[in-house]
Motif scaffolding. Structure first.
Motif, short mmCIF file in Angstrom:
data_model
loop_
_atom_site.label_atom_id
_atom_site.label_comp_id
_atom_site.label_asym_id
_atom_site.label_seq_id
_atom_site.Cartn_x
_atom_site.Cartn_y
_atom_site.Cartn_z
N GLY A 327 0.81 -1.23 0.00
CA GLY A 327 0.00 0.00 0.00
C GLY A 327 0.84 1.27 0.00
N ARG A 328 2.10 1.17 -0.38
CA ARG A 328 2.97 2.35 -0.43
C ARG A 328 3.70 2.37 -1.78
N ASN A 329 4.10 3.55 -2.21
CA ASN A 329 4.85 3.64 -3.46
C ASN A 329 6.35 3.68 -3.16
N PRO A 330 7.10 2.71 -3.70
CA PRO A 330 8.53 2.66 -3.38
C PRO A 330 9.30 3.90 -3.85
N LEU A 331 8.78 4.55 -4.91
CA LEU A 331 9.48 5.74 -5.42
C LEU A 331 9.42 6.88 -4.40
N HIS A 332 8.33 6.93 -3.61
CA HIS A 332 8.23 7.96 -2.57
C HIS A 332 8.98 7.52 -1.32
N LEU A 333 8.74 6.24 -0.98
CA LEU A 333 9.31 5.70 0.25
C LEU A 333 10.84 5.75 0.26
N PHE A 334 11.44 5.44 -0.87
CA PHE A 334 12.90 5.39 -0.96
C PHE A 334 13.44 6.44 -1.93
N SER A 335 12.75 7.59 -1.96
CA SER A 335 13.09 8.58 -3.00
C SER A 335 14.55 9.02 -2.94
N ASP A 336 15.10 9.18 -1.73
CA ASP A 336 16.50 9.64 -1.62
C ASP A 336 17.46 8.63 -2.23
N GLN A 337 17.29 7.36 -1.86
CA GLN A 337 18.19 6.31 -2.37
C GLN A 337 18.08 6.21 -3.90
N ILE A 338 16.83 6.20 -4.37
CA ILE A 338 16.62 6.02 -5.82
C ILE A 338 17.20 7.20 -6.59
N GLU A 343 21.32 9.18 -10.12
CA GLU A 343 22.27 10.23 -10.54
C GLU A 343 23.66 9.67 -10.78
N LYS A 344 23.99 8.62 -10.00
CA LYS A 344 25.32 8.00 -10.17
C LYS A 344 25.33 6.97 -11.30
N GLY A 345 24.16 6.79 -11.92
CA GLY A 345 24.09 5.87 -13.07
C GLY A 345 23.99 4.40 -12.70
N LEU A 346 23.63 4.11 -11.44
CA LEU A 346 23.58 2.70 -11.01
C LEU A 346 22.16 2.14 -10.95
N LEU A 347 21.19 3.04 -10.84
CA LEU A 347 19.78 2.62 -10.77
C LEU A 347 19.00 3.35 -11.85
N LYS A 348 17.89 2.74 -12.25
CA LYS A 348 17.03 3.37 -13.24
C LYS A 348 15.59 3.07 -12.89
N THR A 349 14.68 3.96 -13.25
CA THR A 349 13.28 3.61 -13.12
C THR A 349 12.58 4.04 -14.40
N ASP A 350 11.62 3.18 -14.87
CA ASP A 350 10.95 3.51 -16.12
C ASP A 350 9.46 3.72 -15.88
N GLY A 351 9.13 4.05 -14.61
CA GLY A 351 7.71 4.26 -14.30
C GLY A 351 7.00 2.98 -13.89
N GLU A 352 7.51 1.83 -14.34
CA GLU A 352 6.88 0.56 -13.97
C GLU A 352 7.72 -0.21 -12.96
N LYS A 353 9.05 -0.03 -13.08
CA LYS A 353 9.92 -0.78 -12.18
C LYS A 353 11.19 0.01 -11.88
N GLN A 369 22.90 -2.19 0.31
CA GLN A 369 23.15 -1.71 1.69
C GLN A 369 22.30 -0.49 2.00
N SER A 370 22.18 0.41 1.00
CA SER A 370 21.58 1.72 1.25
C SER A 370 20.09 1.63 1.55
N PHE A 371 19.47 0.48 1.27
CA PHE A 371 18.03 0.35 1.54
C PHE A 371 17.74 -0.22 2.93
N ILE A 372 18.81 -0.57 3.66
CA ILE A 372 18.60 -1.19 4.97
C ILE A 372 18.49 -0.12 6.05
N GLY A 373 17.43 -0.22 6.84
CA GLY A 373 17.28 0.69 7.98
C GLY A 373 16.83 2.10 7.62
N VAL A 374 16.19 2.27 6.45
CA VAL A 374 15.78 3.63 6.06
C VAL A 374 14.30 3.90 6.23
N SER A 375 13.48 2.85 6.12
CA SER A 375 12.04 3.14 6.01
C SER A 375 11.36 3.33 7.35
#
Length: 377
Positions: A327-338, A343-353, A369-375
Protein backbone atom coordinates in the motif's frame (compact mmCIF):
# COMPACT_ATOMS: atom_id res chain seq x y z
CA UNK A 1 3.92 -21.82 1.69
CA UNK A 2 4.93 -23.10 -1.68
CA UNK A 3 8.69 -23.61 -1.36
CA UNK A 4 11.06 -25.68 0.78
CA UNK A 5 14.82 -25.71 1.20
CA UNK A 6 16.26 -28.93 2.68
CA UNK A 7 19.80 -29.01 4.06
CA UNK A 8 22.08 -32.05 3.97
CA UNK A 9 25.21 -31.07 5.93
CA UNK A 10 27.47 -33.99 4.97
CA UNK A 11 30.56 -33.78 2.76
CA UNK A 12 33.25 -36.29 1.83
CA UNK A 13 35.58 -33.40 1.48
CA UNK A 14 35.57 -29.79 2.76
CA UNK A 15 36.40 -27.04 0.24
CA UNK A 16 38.79 -24.26 1.20
CA UNK A 17 36.24 -21.45 0.70
CA UNK A 18 33.09 -23.02 2.11
CA UNK A 19 31.45 -21.61 5.25
CA UNK A 20 28.10 -23.38 4.97
CA UNK A 21 26.93 -25.60 7.79
CA UNK A 22 28.66 -28.87 6.96
CA UNK A 23 30.50 -31.77 8.56
CA UNK A 24 32.98 -34.32 7.31
CA UNK A 25 30.81 -37.35 6.63
CA UNK A 26 32.88 -40.14 8.13
CA UNK A 27 31.44 -41.46 11.37
CA UNK A 28 28.42 -39.13 11.37
CA UNK A 29 24.92 -40.26 12.41
CA UNK A 30 23.57 -39.92 8.87
CA UNK A 31 20.57 -42.23 9.32
CA UNK A 32 19.52 -40.57 12.58
CA UNK A 33 19.80 -37.22 10.84
CA UNK A 34 17.55 -38.33 7.98
CA UNK A 35 15.00 -39.54 10.53
CA UNK A 36 15.11 -36.16 12.33
CA UNK A 37 14.75 -34.35 9.04
CA UNK A 38 11.61 -36.26 8.17
CA UNK A 39 10.24 -35.55 11.63
CA UNK A 40 10.87 -31.82 11.18
CA UNK A 41 9.03 -31.83 7.85
CA UNK A 42 6.08 -33.70 9.34
CA UNK A 43 5.82 -31.19 12.22
CA UNK A 44 5.79 -28.15 9.91
CA UNK A 45 4.76 -28.86 6.39
CA UNK A 46 2.05 -31.43 6.84
CA UNK A 47 1.74 -32.64 3.22
CA UNK A 48 1.57 -29.14 1.76
CA UNK A 49 1.76 -28.85 -2.02
CA UNK A 50 5.17 -27.55 -3.07
CA UNK A 51 5.91 -25.47 -6.14
CA UNK A 52 9.65 -25.74 -5.55
CA UNK A 53 11.88 -27.97 -3.43
CA UNK A 54 15.64 -27.43 -3.28
CA UNK A 55 17.94 -29.95 -1.59
CA UNK A 56 21.33 -28.38 -0.87
CA UNK A 57 24.26 -28.70 1.45
CA UNK A 58 26.86 -29.78 2.18
CA UNK A 59 26.66 -32.35 -0.53
CA UNK A 60 23.31 -34.16 -0.79
CA UNK A 61 24.83 -36.59 -3.30
CA UNK A 62 27.50 -37.62 -0.75
CA UNK A 63 24.83 -39.92 0.70
CA UNK A 64 25.12 -43.53 -0.42
CA UNK A 65 22.35 -45.11 -2.54
CA UNK A 66 20.47 -46.46 0.45
CA UNK A 67 20.58 -43.15 2.33
CA UNK A 68 19.60 -41.20 -0.76
CA UNK A 69 16.63 -43.51 -1.26
CA UNK A 70 15.66 -42.92 2.35
CA UNK A 71 15.97 -39.13 1.98
CA UNK A 72 13.79 -38.84 -1.12
CA UNK A 73 11.17 -41.26 0.27
CA UNK A 74 10.96 -39.12 3.41
CA UNK A 75 10.63 -35.92 1.40
CA UNK A 76 7.92 -37.46 -0.77
CA UNK A 77 6.03 -38.73 2.27
CA UNK A 78 6.00 -35.34 3.99
CA UNK A 79 5.71 -32.85 1.13
CA UNK A 80 3.26 -32.97 -1.72
CA UNK A 81 5.35 -33.02 -4.90
CA UNK A 82 3.86 -33.44 -8.35
CA UNK A 83 4.91 -33.07 -11.98
CA UNK A 84 4.65 -29.27 -11.75
CA UNK A 85 7.07 -28.98 -8.82
CA UNK A 86 10.56 -27.72 -9.60
CA UNK A 87 12.55 -30.24 -7.58
CA UNK A 88 16.29 -29.56 -7.47
CA UNK A 89 19.21 -31.51 -6.04
CA UNK A 90 22.66 -30.02 -5.63
CA UNK A 91 25.36 -32.42 -6.77
CA UNK A 92 29.11 -32.78 -6.87
CA UNK A 93 30.56 -33.85 -10.20
CA UNK A 94 31.76 -37.42 -9.82
CA UNK A 95 29.33 -38.15 -6.95
CA UNK A 96 26.34 -39.28 -8.97
CA UNK A 97 26.43 -42.94 -9.92
CA UNK A 98 23.89 -44.14 -12.47
CA UNK A 99 22.05 -45.80 -9.61
CA UNK A 100 21.81 -42.52 -7.66
CA UNK A 101 20.59 -40.71 -10.78
CA UNK A 102 17.87 -43.35 -11.19
CA UNK A 103 16.81 -42.95 -7.54
CA UNK A 104 16.47 -39.18 -7.96
CA UNK A 105 14.63 -39.48 -11.27
CA UNK A 106 12.17 -42.02 -9.86
CA UNK A 107 11.48 -39.75 -6.88
CA UNK A 108 10.42 -36.89 -9.16
CA UNK A 109 13.63 -34.82 -9.00
CA UNK A 110 13.72 -32.87 -12.28
CA UNK A 111 16.56 -30.37 -11.87
CA UNK A 112 20.24 -30.84 -11.00
CA UNK A 113 22.70 -28.17 -9.95
CA UNK A 114 26.38 -29.13 -10.18
CA UNK A 115 29.06 -27.29 -8.19
CA UNK A 116 31.70 -27.16 -10.93
CA UNK A 117 33.51 -23.87 -9.99
CA UNK A 118 36.19 -24.10 -12.70
CA UNK A 119 37.36 -26.43 -15.47
CA UNK A 120 41.02 -25.86 -14.62
CA UNK A 121 42.28 -28.95 -12.77
CA UNK A 122 45.14 -27.07 -11.04
CA UNK A 123 42.70 -24.50 -9.70
CA UNK A 124 40.27 -27.22 -8.61
CA UNK A 125 43.08 -28.73 -6.55
CA UNK A 126 44.01 -25.31 -5.14
CA UNK A 127 40.49 -24.56 -3.94
CA UNK A 128 40.10 -27.97 -2.33
CA UNK A 129 37.63 -29.55 -4.75
CA UNK A 130 37.79 -33.31 -5.06
CA UNK A 131 36.53 -33.52 -8.66
CA UNK A 132 38.36 -32.79 -11.92
CA UNK A 133 37.10 -31.46 -15.26
CA UNK A 134 36.63 -34.96 -16.71
CA UNK A 135 34.23 -35.78 -13.86
CA UNK A 136 32.05 -32.86 -14.90
CA UNK A 137 31.74 -34.07 -18.50
CA UNK A 138 30.97 -37.59 -17.33
CA UNK A 139 28.39 -36.52 -14.72
CA UNK A 140 26.54 -34.28 -17.16
CA UNK A 141 26.57 -36.97 -19.83
CA UNK A 142 25.18 -39.50 -17.32
CA UNK A 143 22.55 -37.04 -16.09
CA UNK A 144 21.35 -36.37 -19.63
CA UNK A 145 21.26 -40.10 -20.35
CA UNK A 146 19.19 -40.59 -17.19
CA UNK A 147 16.64 -38.13 -18.60
CA UNK A 148 17.57 -34.86 -16.87
CA UNK A 149 17.37 -31.86 -19.18
CA UNK A 150 17.11 -29.10 -16.58
CA UNK A 151 20.75 -28.92 -15.47
CA UNK A 152 22.62 -25.98 -13.98
CA UNK A 153 26.28 -25.49 -13.15
CA UNK A 154 27.98 -23.03 -10.80
CA UNK A 155 31.23 -21.28 -11.66
CA UNK A 156 33.37 -19.20 -9.30
CA UNK A 157 35.68 -16.43 -10.47
CA UNK A 158 38.37 -14.32 -8.83
CA UNK A 159 39.97 -17.52 -7.52
CA UNK A 160 43.55 -17.42 -6.17
CA UNK A 161 45.97 -17.21 -9.08
CA UNK A 162 43.16 -17.17 -11.68
CA UNK A 163 43.68 -15.09 -14.81
CA UNK A 164 40.90 -13.54 -16.86
CA UNK A 165 41.91 -15.78 -19.78
CA UNK A 166 41.54 -18.83 -17.59
CA UNK A 167 38.03 -17.77 -16.54
CA UNK A 168 37.07 -17.15 -20.17
CA UNK A 169 38.11 -20.73 -20.96
CA UNK A 170 35.95 -22.05 -18.13
CA UNK A 171 32.95 -20.08 -19.40
CA UNK A 172 33.50 -21.32 -22.95
CA UNK A 173 33.80 -24.92 -21.77
CA UNK A 174 30.64 -24.50 -19.67
CA UNK A 175 28.68 -23.03 -22.59
CA UNK A 176 29.94 -25.86 -24.78
CA UNK A 177 27.92 -28.25 -22.60
CA UNK A 178 24.74 -26.63 -23.92
CA UNK A 179 22.96 -26.42 -20.56
CA UNK A 180 19.90 -24.33 -19.75
CA UNK A 181 21.17 -22.58 -16.61
CA UNK A 182 24.47 -21.18 -15.31
CA UNK A 183 25.45 -19.34 -12.13
CA UNK A 184 28.65 -17.35 -11.72
CA UNK A 185 29.80 -16.08 -8.32
CA UNK A 186 32.84 -14.13 -7.28
CA UNK A 187 34.89 -15.78 -4.55
CA UNK A 188 34.03 -14.42 -1.12
CA UNK A 189 36.51 -15.10 1.65
CA UNK A 190 34.54 -16.05 4.76
CA UNK A 191 35.90 -16.32 8.31
CA UNK A 192 36.63 -19.84 9.64
CA UNK A 193 37.67 -21.12 6.19
CA UNK A 194 41.07 -22.38 4.99
CA UNK A 195 41.25 -19.44 2.57
CA UNK A 196 40.55 -16.92 5.33
CA UNK A 197 43.46 -18.24 7.39
CA UNK A 198 45.76 -18.14 4.35
CA UNK A 199 44.66 -14.57 3.59
CA UNK A 200 45.41 -13.48 7.17
CA UNK A 201 48.95 -14.78 6.65
CA UNK A 202 49.28 -13.00 3.30
CA UNK A 203 49.46 -16.32 1.46
CA UNK A 204 46.43 -16.03 -0.81
CA UNK A 205 47.24 -14.42 -4.19
CA UNK A 206 43.82 -13.05 -5.21
CA UNK A 207 43.33 -11.34 -8.61
CA UNK A 208 42.10 -8.08 -6.99
CA UNK A 209 39.00 -5.90 -7.43
CA UNK A 210 39.69 -4.62 -10.93
CA UNK A 211 40.33 -8.10 -12.30
CA UNK A 212 37.21 -9.32 -10.51
CA UNK A 213 35.07 -6.62 -12.12
CA UNK A 214 36.56 -7.50 -15.53
CA UNK A 215 35.77 -11.17 -15.01
CA UNK A 216 32.18 -10.31 -14.12
CA UNK A 217 31.83 -8.09 -17.22
CA UNK A 218 33.19 -10.96 -19.30
CA UNK A 219 30.77 -13.41 -17.70
CA UNK A 220 27.81 -11.17 -18.63
CA UNK A 221 29.04 -10.69 -22.20
CA UNK A 222 29.84 -14.35 -22.85
CA UNK A 223 26.56 -15.59 -21.41
CA UNK A 224 24.61 -13.11 -23.48
CA UNK A 225 26.36 -14.10 -26.68
CA UNK A 226 25.72 -17.75 -25.74
CA UNK A 227 21.97 -17.02 -25.87
CA UNK A 228 21.39 -16.98 -22.11
CA UNK A 229 19.44 -14.26 -20.40
CA UNK A 230 20.76 -12.75 -17.19
CA UNK A 231 17.77 -12.73 -14.86
CA UNK A 232 19.62 -12.06 -11.59
CA UNK A 233 23.02 -10.64 -10.67
CA UNK A 234 24.74 -14.05 -10.73
CA UNK A 235 22.30 -16.17 -12.73
CA UNK A 236 21.75 -16.83 -16.42
CA UNK A 237 19.18 -19.05 -18.11
CA UNK A 238 17.65 -20.08 -21.37
CA UNK A 239 14.29 -18.23 -21.09
CA UNK A 240 11.83 -20.44 -19.22
CA UNK A 241 14.55 -22.23 -17.23
CA UNK A 242 15.13 -19.61 -14.52
CA UNK A 243 15.41 -21.17 -11.05
CA UNK A 244 11.90 -20.79 -9.66
CA UNK A 245 13.17 -21.72 -6.23
CA UNK A 246 15.74 -18.96 -6.07
CA UNK A 247 13.18 -16.50 -7.42
CA UNK A 248 11.17 -17.27 -4.26
CA UNK A 249 13.99 -15.65 -2.25
CA UNK A 250 14.45 -12.66 -4.56
CA UNK A 251 10.70 -12.11 -4.79
CA UNK A 252 10.75 -11.94 -0.98
CA UNK A 253 8.23 -14.77 -0.65
CA UNK A 254 8.05 -17.18 2.27
CA UNK A 255 9.60 -20.68 2.33
CA UNK A 256 10.32 -23.55 4.69
CA UNK A 257 13.91 -24.28 5.72
CA UNK A 258 14.45 -27.87 6.92
CA UNK A 259 17.63 -29.39 8.32
CA UNK A 260 20.57 -28.42 10.52
CA UNK A 261 21.43 -24.74 10.19
CA UNK A 262 18.68 -24.15 7.60
CA UNK A 263 16.94 -20.78 7.40
CA UNK A 264 13.22 -20.40 6.77
CA UNK A 265 10.73 -17.56 6.40
CA UNK A 266 7.38 -18.75 7.73
CA UNK A 267 4.27 -16.71 8.59
CA UNK A 268 6.19 -13.44 8.70
CA UNK A 269 8.97 -14.89 10.84
CA UNK A 270 12.56 -15.40 9.67
CA UNK A 271 13.99 -18.32 11.59
CA UNK A 272 17.08 -20.48 11.66
CA UNK A 273 17.68 -23.98 12.98
CA UNK A 274 20.48 -25.15 15.24
CA UNK A 275 23.57 -26.00 13.19
CA UNK A 276 25.37 -28.70 15.22
CA UNK A 277 23.78 -32.07 14.47
CA UNK A 278 23.22 -33.01 18.10
CA UNK A 279 21.55 -29.69 18.91
CA UNK A 280 19.40 -30.03 15.82
CA UNK A 281 18.31 -33.60 16.51
CA UNK A 282 17.67 -33.28 20.24
CA UNK A 283 14.47 -31.16 20.19
CA UNK A 284 13.08 -33.27 17.34
CA UNK A 285 13.45 -36.44 19.40
CA UNK A 286 10.97 -34.79 21.81
CA UNK A 287 8.66 -33.68 19.00
CA UNK A 288 9.79 -30.05 19.15
CA UNK A 289 11.10 -27.87 16.32
CA UNK A 290 14.88 -27.21 16.36
CA UNK A 291 14.57 -23.43 16.00
CA UNK A 292 17.57 -21.54 17.34
CA UNK A 293 16.31 -18.04 16.67
CA UNK A 294 13.24 -16.39 15.24
CA UNK A 295 12.63 -12.81 14.21
CA UNK A 296 9.22 -11.36 13.42
CA UNK A 297 9.78 -9.19 10.35
CA UNK A 298 8.30 -5.70 10.68
CA UNK A 299 6.48 -4.06 7.78
CA UNK A 300 9.39 -1.62 7.43
CA UNK A 301 11.86 -4.49 7.16
CA UNK A 302 9.61 -6.28 4.66
CA UNK A 303 9.59 -3.22 2.43
CA UNK A 304 13.36 -2.83 2.64
CA UNK A 305 13.84 -6.53 1.88
CA UNK A 306 11.47 -6.25 -1.08
CA UNK A 307 13.83 -3.60 -2.48
CA UNK A 308 17.27 -5.06 -1.87
CA UNK A 309 16.26 -8.63 -2.74
CA UNK A 310 14.17 -7.55 -5.74
CA UNK A 311 16.95 -5.36 -7.14
CA UNK A 312 19.08 -8.50 -7.53
CA UNK A 313 16.75 -9.46 -10.39
CA UNK A 314 17.52 -7.94 -13.77
CA UNK A 315 13.92 -6.82 -14.13
CA UNK A 316 14.13 -5.18 -10.70
CA UNK A 317 11.25 -4.27 -8.40
CA UNK A 318 7.77 -3.83 -9.84
CA UNK A 319 6.22 -0.60 -8.54
CA UNK A 320 2.68 -1.91 -8.92
CA UNK A 321 3.46 -5.19 -7.14
CA UNK A 322 5.11 -3.23 -4.31
CA UNK A 323 2.03 -1.02 -3.97
CA UNK A 324 -0.31 -4.03 -3.99
CA UNK A 325 1.78 -5.75 -1.33
CA UNK A 326 2.37 -2.81 1.03
CA UNK A 327 0.00 0.00 0.00
CA UNK A 328 2.97 2.35 -0.43
CA UNK A 329 4.85 3.64 -3.46
CA UNK A 330 8.53 2.66 -3.38
CA UNK A 331 9.48 5.74 -5.42
CA UNK A 332 8.23 7.96 -2.57
CA UNK A 333 9.31 5.70 0.25
CA UNK A 334 12.90 5.39 -0.96
CA UNK A 335 13.09 8.58 -3.00
CA UNK A 336 16.50 9.64 -1.62
CA UNK A 337 18.19 6.31 -2.37
CA UNK A 338 16.62 6.02 -5.82
CA UNK A 339 17.52 9.60 -6.73
CA UNK A 340 21.06 9.26 -5.42
CA UNK A 341 21.85 6.00 -7.25
CA UNK A 342 20.08 7.13 -10.41
CA UNK A 343 22.27 10.23 -10.54
CA UNK A 344 25.32 8.00 -10.17
CA UNK A 345 24.09 5.87 -13.07
CA UNK A 346 23.58 2.70 -11.01
CA UNK A 347 19.78 2.62 -10.77
CA UNK A 348 17.03 3.37 -13.24
CA UNK A 349 13.28 3.61 -13.12
CA UNK A 350 10.95 3.51 -16.12
CA UNK A 351 7.71 4.26 -14.30
CA UNK A 352 6.88 0.56 -13.97
CA UNK A 353 9.92 -0.78 -12.18
CA UNK A 354 13.14 0.15 -10.43
CA UNK A 355 16.20 -1.80 -11.60
CA UNK A 356 19.99 -1.81 -11.56
CA UNK A 357 21.80 -0.57 -14.66
CA UNK A 358 24.56 -2.74 -16.08
CA UNK A 359 27.04 -0.58 -14.17
CA UNK A 360 24.86 -1.00 -11.08
CA UNK A 361 25.21 -4.78 -11.24
CA UNK A 362 28.95 -4.38 -10.71
CA UNK A 363 28.33 -2.40 -7.51
CA UNK A 364 25.10 -4.06 -6.44
CA UNK A 365 26.10 -4.60 -2.81
CA UNK A 366 26.63 -0.88 -2.21
CA UNK A 367 23.19 -0.16 -3.64
CA UNK A 368 21.52 -2.91 -1.57
CA UNK A 369 23.15 -1.71 1.69
CA UNK A 370 21.58 1.72 1.25
CA UNK A 371 18.03 0.35 1.54
CA UNK A 372 18.60 -1.19 4.97
CA UNK A 373 17.28 0.69 7.98
CA UNK A 374 15.78 3.63 6.06
CA UNK A 375 12.04 3.14 6.01
CA UNK A 376 11.46 3.54 9.73
CA UNK A 377 11.87 7.31 9.68
Amino acid sequence: MKAAYIHIPFCHHICHYCDFNKVFMKGQPVDDYLESLEKEMSLSANKQAMETVFVGGGTPTALNEKQLERLVSGINRQLHIDGKTEYTFEANPGDLSREKLAILKDAGVNRLSFGVQTFNDDLLKKIGRSHRAKDVFESIENAKTAGFDNISIDLIYSLPGQSKQDFVQSIQTALGLGLVHYSGYSLIIEPKTVFYNLMQKGKLPLPGEDAEAEMYETLMEQMESGGLRQYEISNFAVPGYESRHNLTYWDNEEYFGFGAGAHGYVNGIRQSNYGPLKKYMEPLSKGELPIMDAHKVTVEEKMEEEMFLGLRKTEGVSIRHFEEKFGRNPLHLFSDQIKDWSEKGLLKTDGEKVFLTRQGRLLGNEVFQSFIGVSNH
